[in-house]
Enzyme design. Structure first.
Site, PDB file in Angstrom:
ATOM      1  N   HIS A 117      10.601  57.275   7.287  1.00 51.94           N
ATOM      2  CA  HIS A 117      11.246  57.879   8.531  1.00 51.94           C
ATOM      3  C   HIS A 117      11.704  56.842   9.404  1.00 51.94           C
ATOM      4  O   HIS A 117      12.057  57.209  10.487  1.00 51.94           O
ATOM      5  CB  HIS A 117      10.518  59.109   9.033  1.00 51.94           C
ATOM      6  CG  HIS A 117      10.280  60.127   8.028  1.00 51.94           C
ATOM      7  ND1 HIS A 117      11.035  60.839   7.684  1.00 51.94           N
ATOM      8  CD2 HIS A 117       9.088  60.112   7.210  1.00 51.94           C
ATOM      9  CE1 HIS A 117      10.481  61.581   6.606  1.00 51.94           C
ATOM     10  NE2 HIS A 117       9.278  61.408   6.271  1.00 51.94           N
TER      11      HIS A 117
ATOM     12  N   LYS B  67      -3.394  26.369  18.122  1.00 49.43           N
ATOM     13  CA  LYS B  67      -4.931  26.535  18.810  1.00 49.43           C
ATOM     14  C   LYS B  67      -5.257  25.131  19.711  1.00 49.43           C
ATOM     15  O   LYS B  67      -6.004  25.379  20.743  1.00 49.43           O
ATOM     16  CB  LYS B  67      -6.038  26.565  17.576  1.00 49.43           C
ATOM     17  CG  LYS B  67      -6.442  28.045  17.249  1.00 49.43           C
ATOM     18  CD  LYS B  67      -7.254  27.865  15.756  1.00 49.43           C
ATOM     19  CE  LYS B  67      -8.501  28.654  16.319  1.00 49.43           C
ATOM     20  NZ  LYS B  67      -9.399  28.762  14.915  1.00 49.43           N
TER      21      LYS B  67
ATOM     22  N   GLU C  14      -0.410  33.031   6.268  1.00 46.39           N
ATOM     23  CA  GLU C  14      -1.205  31.862   6.360  1.00 46.39           C
ATOM     24  C   GLU C  14      -1.510  31.009   4.930  1.00 46.39           C
ATOM     25  O   GLU C  14      -1.493  29.861   5.327  1.00 46.39           O
ATOM     26  CB  GLU C  14      -2.398  32.231   6.943  1.00 46.39           C
ATOM     27  CG  GLU C  14      -2.812  31.139   8.262  1.00 46.39           C
ATOM     28  CD  GLU C  14      -4.073  31.283   8.916  1.00 46.39           C
ATOM     29  OE1 GLU C  14      -4.995  32.175   8.317  1.00 46.39           O
ATOM     30  OE2 GLU C  14      -4.444  31.536  10.221  1.00 46.39           O
TER      31      GLU C  14
HETATM   32  O1  LIG Z   1     -13.496  32.113  12.043  1.00 46.11           O
HETATM   33  P1  LIG Z   1     -12.880  31.148  13.121  1.00 46.11           P
HETATM   34  O2  LIG Z   1     -12.986  29.680  12.972  1.00 46.11           O
HETATM   35  O3  LIG Z   1     -13.053  31.620  14.534  1.00 46.11           O
HETATM   36  O4  LIG Z   1     -11.251  31.298  12.720  1.00 46.11           O
HETATM   37  C1  LIG Z   1     -10.647  32.428  13.017  1.00 46.11           C
HETATM   38  C2  LIG Z   1      -9.055  32.284  12.563  1.00 46.11           C
HETATM   39  O5  LIG Z   1      -8.784  31.048  13.338  1.00 46.11           O
HETATM   40  C3  LIG Z   1      -7.461  30.644  13.013  1.00 46.11           C
HETATM   41  O6  LIG Z   1      -6.567  31.270  13.632  1.00 46.11           O
HETATM   42  C4  LIG Z   1      -7.084  30.432  11.490  1.00 46.11           C
HETATM   43  O7  LIG Z   1      -5.860  30.195  11.156  1.00 46.11           O
HETATM   44  C5  LIG Z   1      -7.589  31.708  11.028  1.00 46.11           C
HETATM   45  O8  LIG Z   1      -7.444  31.379   9.432  1.00 46.11           O
HETATM   46  C6  LIG Z   1      -9.082  31.853  11.171  1.00 46.11           C
HETATM   47  O9  LIG Z   1      -9.242  33.284  10.406  1.00 46.11           O
END
Ligand SMILES: O=P(O)(O)OC[C@H]1O[C@H](O)[C@H](O)[C@@H](O)[C@@H]1O
EC number: 5.3.1.9
Length: 430
Positions: free
Chosen positions: A292, A403, A271
């Site tokens: 293995h 997201k 990331e």
């Molecule tokens: O802590 P949050 O805001 O719930 O985010 C949780 C995760 O969400 C996303 O996928 C981000 O790319 C991550 O870097 C992060 O750790």
């Protein structure tokens, strides 16, 4: 903790890095270190992460979790950086408290876990920096209902780690849930040394002060030369090898306790560094098991991999019983640890013999201090790599795209990314 770069050199592997090239790179490390130090001093977004060994207050974390008396289990509800750091610590260390992680939203897995727990003696640790992550909030709602159905006062068994705004903050305020703040300027994948990563470890009875001490020891080693800092040594050679075509990095600890560490590392590396067409794909491997299976590819497949071998100098050992069975006598009198070490060194040598570079990272022990050192060193290595590659280490726009698309699909707002789902091409074969 030490990092051995010997098998990265061109004297060990024909496609490695020359000493002269490393010396030249060291000048760039000095400039990058200067940039990192300025960012840390100004508390800039991301760079602030490298200040956590000093800015995290372990007493505040202990205080927040002390209300939960003798839990049988801790379920951390979080995903990505809000789960993997804590999981790395609790999976590596022994405890009488079972630590579980609800990160995925696989309904079968969630149900199986909830069915297996004594919810009345379980603590639920809900973690989200943004407070808006769909998987985390959905899982929390499911856990909350399961607790209520079991006649457990869920608000009494839950605490929250989140920012000042967001759905999770609203929920915490509405139900007066105890909460810990997330630190400013620290992206999730760099937050293991904060409230985000340490609360579950504290609940499991681990020495979180020692984790921070180990991290501070590596922080103290950051300097303007890669030859003085294990963290920068690792970051610099990983970058140098990526520039030479090693676009994959197989993280291969020889310790089952560090298996989750490889998952944490994968998020950190992918990331942070996967941008602008650049990056180094993290692969997750485990020694000796993957000798293995995957080692065949690492040694004889495309010459595009750095293999990172991690081990601890000290650990518990188990003697191998003597046997008079033909061909097995050589095992008797040695130990499983001896065998694991022999396998480690054999893998290293076999990679070098095939001109495949590898780095050896050695911890004194897999304990709180050693983990603090390892986690901080990998974070600093990653930040250095990002500087050398000129990428924006601390953002993740590609992840956020997905997201938003998922949220739009579920009717959680008007997101244009969701439209792309409807435009999907099809070429179905049945
Ligand atoms: O802590 P949050 O805001 O719930 O985010 C949780 C995760 O969400 C996303 O996928 C981000 O790319 C991550 O870097 C992060 O750790």
């Amino acid at each position: 903790m030490q990092v051995d770069l010997g098998n990265v050199l061109d004297t060990a592997s024909a496609h490695g890095v020359s000493r002269e090239a490393l010396d030249r790179l060291d000048g760039r490390v000095a400039a990058a270190h200067d940039r990192i130090e300025r960012g840390r001093e100004a508390g800039e977004h991301g760079y602030e992460s490298l200040n956590l060994p000093n800015s995290t207050d372990p007493a505040a974390i202990r205080d927040a979790v002390s209300r939960f008396d003798d839990p049988s289990a801790v379920v951390t509800v979080g995903i990505g950086g809000s789960a993997l750091g804590a999981a790395t610590l609790t999976d590596a260390l022994e405890s009488d408290v079972d630590a579980h992680y609800l990160d995925n939203v696989d309904p079968e897995a969630v149900e199986r876990l909830l069915d297996s727990l004594d919810l009345a003696s379980t603590v639920v640790n809900v973690v989200s920096r943004s407070g808006t992550t769909a998987e985390t909030l959905a899982n929390f709602l499911v856990v909350r209902e399961a607790m209520a159905d079991a006649g457990v006062d869920w608000a009494d068994r839950t605490f929250v780690t989140t920012g000042e705004e967001g759905n999770l903050r609203d929920l915490a305020d509405k139900h007066d849930l105890p909460s810990l703040p997330v630190p400013d300027g620290v992206p999730g994948r760099f937050s293991v040394l904060s409230t985000v990563g340490l609360a579950a470890a504290a609940l499991c009875g681990h020495d979180i002060e020692a984790v921070l001490e180990g991290a501070a020891a590596q922080e103290a080693r950051l300097s303007d030369s890669l030859f003085d800092s294990p963290a920068y040594a690792y970051g610099a050679v990983s970058y140098a090898l990526a520039e030479r075509g090693m676009h994959q990095n197989a993280m291969m600890p020889y310790a089952e306790s560090l298996e989750t560490f490889s998952e944490w590392f994968a998020q950190l590396w992918a990331e942070s560094l996967g941008k602008d067409g650049l990056g180094q794909t993290p692969l997750r491997a485990l020694g000796a098991t993957d000798q293995h299976s995957q080692l065949q590819l690492y040694r004889a497949g495309p010459r595009d991999k750095l293999v990172t071998l991690v081990r601890a100098a000290e650990r518990e050992d188990v003697a191998i019983p003597e046997t008079d069975l033909d061909g097995l006598a050589y095992l008797g009198g040695s130990s499983l640890g001896d065998l694991l070490d022999a396998e480690f060194e054999a893998t290293e040598a076999s990679l070098a013999a095939a001109d495949r570079p590898s780095v050896r990272i050695e911890l004194d022990r897999v304990d709180e201090y050693g983990l603090g050192e390892l986690l901080y060193a990998m974070e600093a290595a990653c930040v250095l790599y990002g500087e050398l590659a000129s990428v924006d280490t601390f953002v993740q726009p590609a992840v956020e795209w997905g997201k938003r698309a998922a949220r739009g699909l579920l009717g959680g707002g008007d997101f244009e990314e969701a439209d792309a789902v409807a435009d999907k091409e099809e070429l179905v074969v049945e």
